[in-house]
Design a protein around this motif. Structure first.
Motif, PDB file in Angstrom:
ATOM      1  N   PRO A  41       0.825  -1.204   0.000  1.00 18.95           N
ATOM      2  CA  PRO A  41       0.000   0.000   0.000  1.00 18.95           C
ATOM      3  C   PRO A  41       0.863   1.259   0.000  1.00 18.95           C
ATOM      4  N   ALA A  42       0.417   2.255  -0.728  1.00 22.77           N
ATOM      5  CA  ALA A  42       1.176   3.500  -0.880  1.00 22.77           C
ATOM      6  C   ALA A  42       1.555   4.114   0.459  1.00 22.77           C
ATOM      7  N   LYS A  43       0.674   4.008   1.445  1.00 26.12           N
ATOM      8  CA  LYS A  43       0.938   4.646   2.737  1.00 26.12           C
ATOM      9  C   LYS A  43       2.139   4.045   3.473  1.00 26.12           C
ATOM     10  N   HIS A  44       2.583   2.857   3.059  1.00 28.15           N
ATOM     11  CA  HIS A  44       3.699   2.201   3.741  1.00 28.15           C
ATOM     12  C   HIS A  44       5.036   2.323   3.009  1.00 28.15           C
ATOM     13  N   VAL A  45       5.013   2.749   1.769  1.00 28.26           N
ATOM     14  CA  VAL A  45       6.215   2.698   0.927  1.00 28.26           C
ATOM     15  C   VAL A  45       7.391   3.477   1.523  1.00 28.26           C
ATOM     16  N   LEU A  46       7.173   4.726   1.902  1.00 31.87           N
ATOM     17  CA  LEU A  46       8.287   5.547   2.377  1.00 31.87           C
ATOM     18  C   LEU A  46       8.824   5.064   3.718  1.00 31.87           C
ATOM     19  N   LYS A  47       7.946   4.557   4.588  1.00 32.26           N
ATOM     20  CA  LYS A  47       8.411   4.007   5.865  1.00 32.26           C
ATOM     21  C   LYS A  47       9.252   2.756   5.638  1.00 32.26           C
ATOM     22  N   ILE A  48       8.817   1.921   4.706  1.00 31.15           N
ATOM     23  CA  ILE A  48       9.576   0.701   4.408  1.00 31.15           C
ATOM     24  C   ILE A  48      10.942   1.068   3.850  1.00 31.15           C
ATOM     25  N   GLU A  49      10.976   2.036   2.947  1.00 29.28           N
ATOM     26  CA  GLU A  49      12.254   2.460   2.377  1.00 29.28           C
ATOM     27  C   GLU A  49      13.190   2.982   3.460  1.00 29.28           C
ATOM     28  N   ALA A  50      12.669   3.820   4.348  1.00 25.83           N
ATOM     29  CA  ALA A  50      13.495   4.403   5.407  1.00 25.83           C
ATOM     30  C   ALA A  50      14.007   3.328   6.372  1.00 25.83           C
ATOM     31  N   ALA A  51      13.178   2.358   6.681  1.00 29.61           N
ATOM     32  CA  ALA A  51      13.547   1.347   7.675  1.00 29.61           C
ATOM     33  C   ALA A  51      14.424   0.236   7.112  1.00 29.61           C
ATOM     34  N   THR A  52      14.288  -0.058   5.816  1.00 27.41           N
ATOM     35  CA  THR A  52      14.963  -1.244   5.284  1.00 27.41           C
ATOM     36  C   THR A  52      15.955  -0.960   4.167  1.00 27.41           C
ATOM     37  N   GLY A  53      15.852   0.205   3.556  1.00 23.78           N
ATOM     38  CA  GLY A  53      16.728   0.521   2.434  1.00 23.78           C
ATOM     39  C   GLY A  53      16.241  -0.002   1.095  1.00 23.78           C
ATOM     40  N   VAL A  54      15.119  -0.700   1.075  1.00 29.78           N
ATOM     41  CA  VAL A  54      14.540  -1.147  -0.192  1.00 29.78           C
ATOM     42  C   VAL A  54      13.896   0.072  -0.844  1.00 29.78           C
ATOM     43  N   SER A  55      14.285   0.379  -2.065  1.00 34.14           N
ATOM     44  CA  SER A  55      13.873   1.634  -2.686  1.00 34.14           C
ATOM     45  C   SER A  55      12.379   1.697  -2.969  1.00 34.14           C
ATOM     46  N   ARG A  56      11.869   2.909  -2.905  1.00 33.84           N
ATOM     47  CA  ARG A  56      10.453   3.153  -3.209  1.00 33.84           C
ATOM     48  C   ARG A  56      10.137   2.728  -4.636  1.00 33.84           C
ATOM     49  N   HIS A  57      11.094   2.901  -5.536  1.00 34.05           N
ATOM     50  CA  HIS A  57      10.874   2.479  -6.929  1.00 34.05           C
ATOM     51  C   HIS A  57      10.686   0.973  -7.012  1.00 34.05           C
TER      52      HIS A  57
END
Length: 98
Positions: A41-57
């Protein structure tokens, strides 16, 4: 790590589905659903990127297309480009001249 779903890479980087769920303030079942469907879900993308380093792209290429190359990437090698500050505007200048 090609071939591995981006959300699975994020789970691995976070340590577990439960750990990623705590980071996202959601249930482990929500993270499990993301892993099963591959949809984040879009609402989680930036948090996941910040926490794990997996890019938003990687997580949502439909929302975050690949960035265009920067100017430096497009410049021929060996070209020395320097910005001069001689004529730059200084916002904290004490000069009253206009």
């Amino acid at each position: 790590m090609t071939g591995i779903n981006p959300i699975d890479r994020a789970v691995a980087a976070a340590g577990s589905q439960s750990s990623l769920a705590r980071t996202l303030s959601c249930t482990p079942q929500n993270v499990q659903r993301m892993c099963a469907t591959g949809h984040v879900p879009a609402k989680h993308v930036l948090k996941i990127e910040a926490a794990t380093g997996v890019s938003r792209h990687d997580l949502r290429p439909d929302l975050y297309p690949e960035c265009l190359p920067t100017l430096n990437v497009n410049l021929p090698s060996g070209l020395n480009v320097r910005q001069s500050i001689e004529n730059a505007v200084h916002p904290h200048s004490t000069s009253d001249t206009v």
